[in-house]
Enzyme design. Sequence first.
Site, PDB file in Angstrom:
ATOM      1  N   TRP A 147     -17.869  -5.389 -35.424  1.00 36.69           N
ATOM      2  CA  TRP A 147     -18.274  -5.491 -34.188  1.00 36.69           C
ATOM      3  C   TRP A 147     -19.135  -4.434 -33.523  1.00 36.69           C
ATOM      4  O   TRP A 147     -19.272  -4.462 -32.563  1.00 36.69           O
ATOM      5  CB  TRP A 147     -17.230  -6.259 -33.151  1.00 36.69           C
ATOM      6  CG  TRP A 147     -15.897  -5.428 -33.228  1.00 36.69           C
ATOM      7  CD1 TRP A 147     -15.601  -4.296 -32.650  1.00 36.69           C
ATOM      8  CD2 TRP A 147     -14.761  -5.719 -33.943  1.00 36.69           C
ATOM      9  NE1 TRP A 147     -14.169  -4.034 -32.998  1.00 36.69           N
ATOM     10  CE2 TRP A 147     -13.926  -4.908 -33.846  1.00 36.69           C
ATOM     11  CE3 TRP A 147     -14.642  -6.969 -34.832  1.00 36.69           C
ATOM     12  CZ2 TRP A 147     -12.578  -5.057 -34.825  1.00 36.69           C
ATOM     13  CZ3 TRP A 147     -13.284  -6.933 -35.480  1.00 36.69           C
ATOM     14  CH2 TRP A 147     -12.419  -6.143 -35.367  1.00 36.69           C
ATOM     15  N   ARG A 148     -18.805  -3.203 -34.392  1.00 43.29           N
ATOM     16  CA  ARG A 148     -19.295  -1.957 -33.984  1.00 43.29           C
ATOM     17  C   ARG A 148     -20.841  -1.847 -34.452  1.00 43.29           C
ATOM     18  O   ARG A 148     -21.533  -1.045 -34.053  1.00 43.29           O
ATOM     19  CB  ARG A 148     -18.454  -0.825 -34.517  1.00 43.29           C
ATOM     20  CG  ARG A 148     -17.062  -0.762 -33.995  1.00 43.29           C
ATOM     21  CD  ARG A 148     -16.788   0.489 -33.868  1.00 43.29           C
ATOM     22  NE  ARG A 148     -15.500   0.920 -33.164  1.00 43.29           N
ATOM     23  CZ  ARG A 148     -14.251   1.388 -33.738  1.00 43.29           C
ATOM     24  NH1 ARG A 148     -14.415   1.524 -34.978  1.00 43.29           N
ATOM     25  NH2 ARG A 148     -13.179   1.306 -33.059  1.00 43.29           N
TER      26      ARG A 148
ATOM     27  N   GLU B  10     -13.771  -8.371 -28.361  1.00 46.45           N
ATOM     28  CA  GLU B  10     -12.986  -8.073 -27.177  1.00 46.45           C
ATOM     29  C   GLU B  10     -11.869  -8.775 -26.926  1.00 46.45           C
ATOM     30  O   GLU B  10     -10.715  -8.649 -26.548  1.00 46.45           O
ATOM     31  CB  GLU B  10     -13.950  -7.465 -25.984  1.00 46.45           C
ATOM     32  CG  GLU B  10     -14.656  -6.243 -26.255  1.00 46.45           C
ATOM     33  CD  GLU B  10     -13.982  -5.057 -26.559  1.00 46.45           C
ATOM     34  OE1 GLU B  10     -12.712  -4.934 -26.082  1.00 46.45           O
ATOM     35  OE2 GLU B  10     -14.421  -4.222 -27.233  1.00 46.45           O
TER      36      GLU B  10
ATOM     37  N   LEU C  97      -2.665 -16.737 -33.635  1.00 52.38           N
ATOM     38  CA  LEU C  97      -3.086 -15.284 -32.665  1.00 52.38           C
ATOM     39  C   LEU C  97      -2.284 -15.126 -31.512  1.00 52.38           C
ATOM     40  O   LEU C  97      -2.159 -14.073 -31.125  1.00 52.38           O
ATOM     41  CB  LEU C  97      -4.658 -15.557 -32.750  1.00 52.38           C
ATOM     42  CG  LEU C  97      -5.268 -13.811 -32.399  1.00 52.38           C
ATOM     43  CD1 LEU C  97      -5.154 -13.017 -33.387  1.00 52.38           C
ATOM     44  CD2 LEU C  97      -6.941 -14.316 -32.418  1.00 52.38           C
ATOM     45  N   GLY C  98      -1.651 -16.186 -30.993  1.00 52.78           N
ATOM     46  CA  GLY C  98      -0.976 -16.100 -29.797  1.00 52.78           C
ATOM     47  C   GLY C  98      -1.571 -15.870 -28.753  1.00 52.78           C
ATOM     48  O   GLY C  98      -2.994 -15.703 -28.584  1.00 52.78           O
ATOM     49  N   TYR C  99      -1.091 -15.689 -27.513  1.00 54.32           N
ATOM     50  CA  TYR C  99      -1.750 -15.756 -26.232  1.00 54.32           C
ATOM     51  C   TYR C  99      -2.958 -16.708 -25.899  1.00 54.32           C
ATOM     52  O   TYR C  99      -3.897 -16.167 -25.843  1.00 54.32           O
ATOM     53  CB  TYR C  99      -2.335 -14.473 -25.904  1.00 54.32           C
ATOM     54  CG  TYR C  99      -1.216 -13.157 -25.806  1.00 54.32           C
ATOM     55  CD1 TYR C  99      -0.450 -13.060 -24.804  1.00 54.32           C
ATOM     56  CD2 TYR C  99      -1.142 -12.447 -27.177  1.00 54.32           C
ATOM     57  CE1 TYR C  99       0.560 -12.273 -24.838  1.00 54.32           C
ATOM     58  CE2 TYR C  99      -0.017 -11.531 -26.944  1.00 54.32           C
ATOM     59  CZ  TYR C  99       0.858 -11.362 -26.102  1.00 54.32           C
ATOM     60  OH  TYR C  99       1.788 -10.437 -25.863  1.00 54.32           O
TER      61      TYR C  99
ATOM     62  N   TYR D 125     -12.610  -4.916 -17.680  1.00 53.01           N
ATOM     63  CA  TYR D 125     -12.419  -4.260 -18.827  1.00 53.01           C
ATOM     64  C   TYR D 125     -13.410  -4.839 -19.711  1.00 53.01           C
ATOM     65  O   TYR D 125     -14.353  -4.262 -20.344  1.00 53.01           O
ATOM     66  CB  TYR D 125     -11.170  -4.349 -19.676  1.00 53.01           C
ATOM     67  CG  TYR D 125     -11.196  -4.074 -20.968  1.00 53.01           C
ATOM     68  CD1 TYR D 125     -11.013  -2.522 -21.455  1.00 53.01           C
ATOM     69  CD2 TYR D 125     -11.251  -4.867 -22.015  1.00 53.01           C
ATOM     70  CE1 TYR D 125     -11.096  -2.406 -22.761  1.00 53.01           C
ATOM     71  CE2 TYR D 125     -11.366  -4.796 -23.384  1.00 53.01           C
ATOM     72  CZ  TYR D 125     -11.385  -3.406 -23.632  1.00 53.01           C
ATOM     73  OH  TYR D 125     -11.334  -3.074 -25.033  1.00 53.01           O
TER      74      TYR D 125
ATOM     75  N   ASP E 169      -8.891   0.911 -21.455  1.00 57.25           N
ATOM     76  CA  ASP E 169      -7.741   0.083 -22.009  1.00 57.25           C
ATOM     77  C   ASP E 169      -6.379   1.096 -22.255  1.00 57.25           C
ATOM     78  O   ASP E 169      -6.362   2.226 -21.724  1.00 57.25           O
ATOM     79  CB  ASP E 169      -8.211  -0.507 -23.422  1.00 57.25           C
ATOM     80  CG  ASP E 169      -8.296   0.269 -24.489  1.00 57.25           C
ATOM     81  OD1 ASP E 169      -8.366   1.574 -24.477  1.00 57.25           O
ATOM     82  OD2 ASP E 169      -8.538   0.113 -25.552  1.00 57.25           O
TER      83      ASP E 169
ATOM     84  N   CYS F 263      -4.881  10.121 -30.993  1.00 57.81           N
ATOM     85  CA  CYS F 263      -4.003  10.414 -29.708  1.00 57.81           C
ATOM     86  C   CYS F 263      -2.964   9.220 -29.563  1.00 57.81           C
ATOM     87  O   CYS F 263      -3.036   8.489 -28.566  1.00 57.81           O
ATOM     88  CB  CYS F 263      -4.627  10.758 -28.360  1.00 57.81           C
ATOM     89  SG  CYS F 263      -3.637  11.604 -27.181  1.00 57.81           S
TER      90      CYS F 263
ATOM     91  N   THR G 215       5.634 -11.829 -25.046  1.00 56.37           N
ATOM     92  CA  THR G 215       5.624 -10.541 -24.316  1.00 56.37           C
ATOM     93  C   THR G 215       6.711 -10.569 -23.440  1.00 56.37           C
ATOM     94  O   THR G 215       7.649  -9.723 -23.196  1.00 56.37           O
ATOM     95  CB  THR G 215       4.356 -10.353 -23.550  1.00 56.37           C
ATOM     96  OG1 THR G 215       3.146 -10.510 -24.489  1.00 56.37           O
ATOM     97  CG2 THR G 215       4.281  -8.964 -23.080  1.00 56.37           C
TER      98      THR G 215
HETATM   99  S1  SF4 Z   1      -3.898  17.470 -28.454  1.00 59.39           S
HETATM  100 FE1  SF4 Z   1      -2.417  15.942 -28.774  1.00 59.39          FE
HETATM  101  S2  SF4 Z   1      -2.057  15.002 -26.917  1.00 59.39           S
HETATM  102 FE2  SF4 Z   1      -3.649  16.127 -26.633  1.00 59.39          FE
HETATM  103  S3  SF4 Z   1      -5.431  14.862 -26.726  1.00 59.39           S
HETATM  104 FE3  SF4 Z   1      -5.073  15.797 -28.856  1.00 59.39          FE
HETATM  105  S4  SF4 Z   1      -3.859  14.664 -30.037  1.00 59.39           S
HETATM  106 FE4  SF4 Z   1      -3.939  13.932 -27.598  1.00 59.39          FE
END
Ligand code: SF4
Length: 347
Positions: A23-24, A36, A79-81, A119, A137, A191, A296
Amino acid sequence: MRADNFGHKLVAWYKQYHRKLPWRETRDPYRIWLSEIILQQTRVAQGYPYYEKFVAQYPDVRSLAAASEKEVLHLWQGLGYYSRARNMHATAKIICDEHGGRFPGSYQELLRLKGIGDYTASAIASFAFNEQASVVDGNVFRVLARYYGIYEDISSPASRKIFREAAAAAMPAGQAALFNQAIMEFGALQCVPVSPKCEVCPVNDSCYAYHHKKQNVLPVKIKKLKIKQRPIHYLVITAKGRIAMKERKDKDIWRGLYDFYSVEAESVGDWSGFLPEELSGLRPELSSGPFKHILTHQRLSISYWVSELPELRKLPEELQWYTPEQIKDLPKPLPVNIYLKDFFVTL
Ligand code: SF4
């Protein structure tokens, strides 16, 4: 918000590390929308085969709109929901009936479509039409809260505006599609909720959470989910190779799917107080369970009871006799499908 080159760094990171996903590779708003909806509350690995199945069976919005709800729910099975599938189907019909089968081309117009919220409208507008609309999101909340040190409660609707503004401020001009993909992918791979990869992060020199050691505190989410416990007893009635099933029509989980006669109670004893007149005299035997099934907001505890009759008989209005072949084509909740496969008939 700090003016720095955060957005550009995320885009550079994305170009190097993103996962290749079908999908990208497209700018077709229908396929973007489909992905989505499927990926809401679903991991990529689980959603991927469903996306492929839907695109193969319904290559455009017209073919999806022309399908019956039962067919759509059947393909969605597992898939649920399920409200996602029902809403998606209803929206496809609206797009065909009211927009000639063409997706509106802007965030504001998309938002006016029933079934498309903030969204999804932002995702389609930016990915398909490169409009400067910020997608927010769970991944985006986390990245922004940590990087900028935003302590607003992400479960409060009012804070969405703050995060949208932060995302918009970080978005490089003319790169909406790339930036939105980048920040979502960055949240999914770099992250991450637990143990973010801060030591090898391209924005760690200016990240608030990294410098203040607040990765475990941000994002702030105050609302607690109320979990409802539901003990469900299913009665599987069989006769002459057929099984009595019903469509779930109430405003409850699994609406539109098929299951068995059921009672919600801690205990049903010998069922004498739980059977309608048409089923009186049945002596169900416990077949299996209780099995835990987690949704959920609900914890289901499901037991299966069986009653085998020598002849087909008149059933309560809600129930009907089905052959195993017919059952195979009915959309069913996951636990019912597993039960039928494991314990009863090979579907
Ligand atoms: S340093 Fe750590 S907390 Fe900060 S954006 Fe990068 S991965 Fe996320």
